[in-house]
Design a protein around this motif. Sequence first.
Motif, PDB file in Angstrom:
ATOM      1  N   LEU A  28      27.240  34.093  40.068  1.00  0.00           N
ATOM      2  CA  LEU A  28      28.540  34.548  40.600  1.00  0.00           C
ATOM      3  C   LEU A  28      28.387  35.905  41.267  1.00  0.00           C
ATOM      4  O   LEU A  28      28.920  36.157  42.339  1.00  0.00           O
ATOM      5  CB  LEU A  28      29.563  34.671  39.466  1.00  0.00           C
ATOM      6  N   HIS A  31      26.457  35.327  44.630  1.00  0.00           N
ATOM      7  CA  HIS A  31      27.206  34.564  45.631  1.00  0.00           C
ATOM      8  C   HIS A  31      28.353  35.380  46.198  1.00  0.00           C
ATOM      9  O   HIS A  31      28.697  35.257  47.364  1.00  0.00           O
ATOM     10  CB  HIS A  31      27.773  33.273  45.032  1.00  0.00           C
ATOM     11  N   LEU A  32      28.987  36.182  45.350  1.00  0.00           N
ATOM     12  CA  LEU A  32      30.178  36.907  45.795  1.00  0.00           C
ATOM     13  C   LEU A  32      29.859  38.342  46.194  1.00  0.00           C
ATOM     14  O   LEU A  32      30.757  39.105  46.552  1.00  0.00           O
ATOM     15  CB  LEU A  32      31.261  36.866  44.707  1.00  0.00           C
ATOM     16  N   VAL A 132      37.871  34.935  39.502  1.00  0.00           N
ATOM     17  CA  VAL A 132      36.825  34.149  40.156  1.00  0.00           C
ATOM     18  C   VAL A 132      36.414  33.023  39.208  1.00  0.00           C
ATOM     19  O   VAL A 132      36.095  33.257  38.045  1.00  0.00           O
ATOM     20  CB  VAL A 132      35.609  34.997  40.605  1.00  0.00           C
ATOM     21  N   ASP A 157      39.593  32.953  50.190  1.00  0.00           N
ATOM     22  CA  ASP A 157      38.139  32.975  50.382  1.00  0.00           C
ATOM     23  C   ASP A 157      37.562  34.224  49.719  1.00  0.00           C
ATOM     24  O   ASP A 157      38.271  35.204  49.490  1.00  0.00           O
ATOM     25  CB  ASP A 157      37.799  33.050  51.874  1.00  0.00           C
ATOM     26  N   ALA A 158      36.248  34.186  49.541  1.00  0.00           N
ATOM     27  CA  ALA A 158      35.585  35.317  48.877  1.00  0.00           C
ATOM     28  C   ALA A 158      35.847  36.648  49.587  1.00  0.00           C
ATOM     29  O   ALA A 158      35.856  37.703  48.948  1.00  0.00           O
ATOM     30  CB  ALA A 158      34.090  35.038  48.787  1.00  0.00           C
ATOM     31  N   GLU A 172      34.368  29.190  43.163  1.00  0.00           N
ATOM     32  CA  GLU A 172      32.981  29.197  43.617  1.00  0.00           C
ATOM     33  C   GLU A 172      32.255  28.037  42.955  1.00  0.00           C
ATOM     34  O   GLU A 172      32.233  27.936  41.729  1.00  0.00           O
ATOM     35  CB  GLU A 172      32.356  30.546  43.215  1.00  0.00           C
ATOM     36  N   GLU A 173      31.688  27.155  43.779  1.00  0.00           N
ATOM     37  CA  GLU A 173      30.996  26.003  43.195  1.00  0.00           C
ATOM     38  C   GLU A 173      29.593  26.390  42.752  1.00  0.00           C
ATOM     39  O   GLU A 173      28.812  26.916  43.550  1.00  0.00           O
ATOM     40  CB  GLU A 173      30.942  24.865  44.211  1.00  0.00           C
TER      41      GLU A 173
END
Length: 213
Positions: A28, A31-32, A132, A157-158, A172-173
Amino acid sequence: MAKRQLVGLFGGTFDPVHIGHLRMALELKRHLGMDEMQLIPCHIPPHRQLPVVDAERRAAMVELAVADCPDLTASRLELNNPAPSYSLHTLQMLREQNGPESALCLAMGMDSLASLDGWYGWEQLLELGHIVVAARPGWQLPTRGAVANTIARHRADAAALREAPAGAIIIEELTLLPISATDIREQIGRGESPQFLLPDKVWDYIVREGLYR
Ligand code: ATP
């Protein structure tokens, strides 16, 4: 203008912490594009039965787990509070510590999001931070009820994490590892080794302290 700090917060019982928790936190964060990711063991979990191991030793295990990982930190914020560890209070404390501008990003799984309306003061959470959600491939959103309405209003969106200090729900996948603390406790209870499901340092600590037997 200074770049907004993104602070990830991942609370849990961590009884014990395992590599499912650690990979989710790490992925996480990456990705973010978060600046930090804190693992926050609770003192008394409000939504479930009491942990097997006391808060001090669950926190010690989280500290051992992240000791060699520059991306993750352990927080003792909830440990000193004798009351149940409500995320709302934790966010309030962190908002005071971090000031009004940093983006506080409360990490959780889809199951937790779906039952968010059972959380203490849940409607205020998004005033204090973002949510998130780590969702397994094939994830589904709740379709009805108060939580579904909240998701419809706040989902973003992020990029929204940098635009405001609070108020967005990001999904978030991630491929989450199929590991559970319950299973680890049961293995130890049966006299089996859970080695490789959790960091070696944590397993060594469990053996040394004679936990979960
Ligand atoms: P238990 O089996 O004791 O219920 P748990 O690991 O499911 O333990 P917590 O320690 O409270 O529960 O977990 C903290 C958070 O980690 C929760 O939001 C939970 O959804 C998430 N989580 C638990 N297991 C995994 C996993 N394998 N991968 C990613 N996240 C996980």
